[in-house]
Enzyme design. Structure first.
Site, PDB file in Angstrom:
ATOM      1  N   HIS A  92     -11.711  -1.111  46.592  1.00  0.00           N
ATOM      2  CA  HIS A  92     -11.270   0.243  45.707  1.00  0.00           C
ATOM      3  C   HIS A  92     -10.300   1.033  46.850  1.00  0.00           C
ATOM      4  CE1 HIS A  92     -12.024   1.181  41.500  1.00  0.00           C
ATOM      5  NE2 HIS A  92     -10.504   1.551  42.207  1.00  0.00           N
ATOM      6  N   LYS A 146     -12.769  -4.776  41.735  1.00  0.00           N
ATOM      7  CA  LYS A 146     -12.535  -3.788  43.086  1.00  0.00           C
ATOM      8  C   LYS A 146     -14.404  -3.841  43.743  1.00  0.00           C
ATOM      9  CE  LYS A 146      -8.105  -2.454  41.028  1.00  0.00           C
ATOM     10  NZ  LYS A 146      -8.665  -2.055  39.502  1.00  0.00           N
ATOM     11  N   ASP A 157      -6.770  -6.396  34.900  1.00  0.00           N
ATOM     12  CA  ASP A 157      -7.147  -5.709  36.481  1.00  0.00           C
ATOM     13  C   ASP A 157      -8.695  -4.707  36.012  1.00  0.00           C
ATOM     14  OD1 ASP A 157      -6.095  -4.579  39.144  1.00  0.00           O
ATOM     15  OD2 ASP A 157      -7.174  -2.638  37.857  1.00  0.00           O
ATOM     16  N   TYR A 165     -15.327   0.813  36.811  1.00  0.00           N
ATOM     17  CA  TYR A 165     -15.170   0.529  35.573  1.00  0.00           C
ATOM     18  C   TYR A 165     -15.953   0.836  34.594  1.00  0.00           C
ATOM     19  CZ  TYR A 165     -10.336   0.215  37.462  1.00  0.00           C
ATOM     20  OH  TYR A 165      -9.140   0.201  38.709  1.00  0.00           O
TER      21      TYR A 165
END
Ligand code: A2P
Length: 275
Positions: free
Chosen positions: A108, A75, A45, A50
């Site tokens: 998100h 996301k 994930d 990120y």
């Protein structure tokens, strides 16, 4: 680690994956993702936010794990929401992840300004088979109802903060009734729940760690769980949860740890208004 949940469009999704949030340091990230693969994780994930899609893509390719064994979620970042920018952003995610198709993409956070444009873009990506499933993250019941009123494709998953101090039982009841899979982020409660007395007592009974008990609670509750860790021994430990089963009473005892102030992360409606 091989258990799956069948999403509302028929796609099988692993119930237990590895979260790579906060994995930004190249060396540590490489070690963590390699350890996760070595410990048997096949679901990962990530998110644009990120900043590690490219690292994950490189390591997955290098691992030579067959594509059909992997399940990759990413996301769309809040500032990139909107129709055209979502299409462009997911194109870039595909390239960075070195994939021809992403298994699952999530919005998100709910965004007031771009609510339907982002979802329309997701529906297009889904129709074009660039993604196998589309879903949301941090959506509460009223966001899901707004979406349901106009969506052509229903979200397959809602990923949100869930842990024993923030069980989200009302939202999870709604998701169950509407055939949307619940997925937990920060499943260990950012560590706070790890020292809980009830969890520790149950852990001792089974000779397991508190983290393993919490992961088991998620799995037995039917919640998709993606624990994250940068510590190789913990990454492995978090997969060793298939040799014990919590009783119904223990599951209820953990459910009852829910607290009014248990949320650690942002309030979805505040993010909704800001975006
Ligand atoms: P670390 O990365 O230093 O191993 P959450 O996903 O709920 O936000 O929690 C993540 C935190 O929990 C991370 O800081 C991680 O620390 C820690 N953690 C993950 N697995 C374990 C474990 N098995 N035992 C103790 N702490 C853990």
């Amino acid at each position: 680690i091989n258990d799956t949940v069948r999403l509302n469009n028929g796609l099988e999704m692993p119930l237990h994956g590895f979260g790579v949030y906060l994995i930004t340091d190249e060396d540590k990230g490489r070690a963590a993702i390699r350890q996760a693969l070595g410990s048997g994780y096949r679901a990962f994930d990530t998110a644009e936010f990120y900043k590690n899609e490219a690292l994950l893509g490189t390591l997955l390719k290098e691992s030579e794990v067959p594509r059909n064994e992997l399940f990759i979620t990413t996301k769309i970042d809040n500032p990139l929401q909107g129709y055209d920018s979502t299409l462009r952003a997911i194109e870039r995610s595909l390239k960075d992840l070195q994939l021809e198709q992403i298994d699952l993409i999530l919005v998100h956070w709910p965004s007031k300004k771009h609510f339907f444009e982002t979802w329309r873009a997701f529906e297009k990506l889904y129709d074009e088979k660039l993604v196998k499933a589309i879903g949301v993250s941090n959506f509460e019941v009223h966001h899901l109802e707004q979406l349901a009123a106009r969506a052509n494709v229903k979200p397959a998953v809602d990923q949100m903060e869930i842990h024993p101090y923030f069980t989200q039982s009302a939202l999870r009841d709604y998701l169950r009734a509407n055939d949307i899979a619940a997925e937990a982020w920060s499943p260990l409660g950012r560590g706070a729940v790890l020292s809980d007395a009830t969890i520790s007592r149950i852990a001792e009974k089974y000779g397991k760690s508190p983290a393993q008990v919490i992961i088991r609670w998620h799995l037995q509750s039917g919640t998709i769980v993606i624990p994250k860790s940068q510590t190789p021994s913990r990454i492995k430990q978090n997969t060793e949860v298939y040799d014990f089963v919590l009783t119904e009473d223990e599951l209820k005892e953990i459910d009852a740890l829910d607290r009014k102030d248990g949320r650690n992360g942002p309030v979805p409606d505040e993010v909704f208004e800001e975006n």
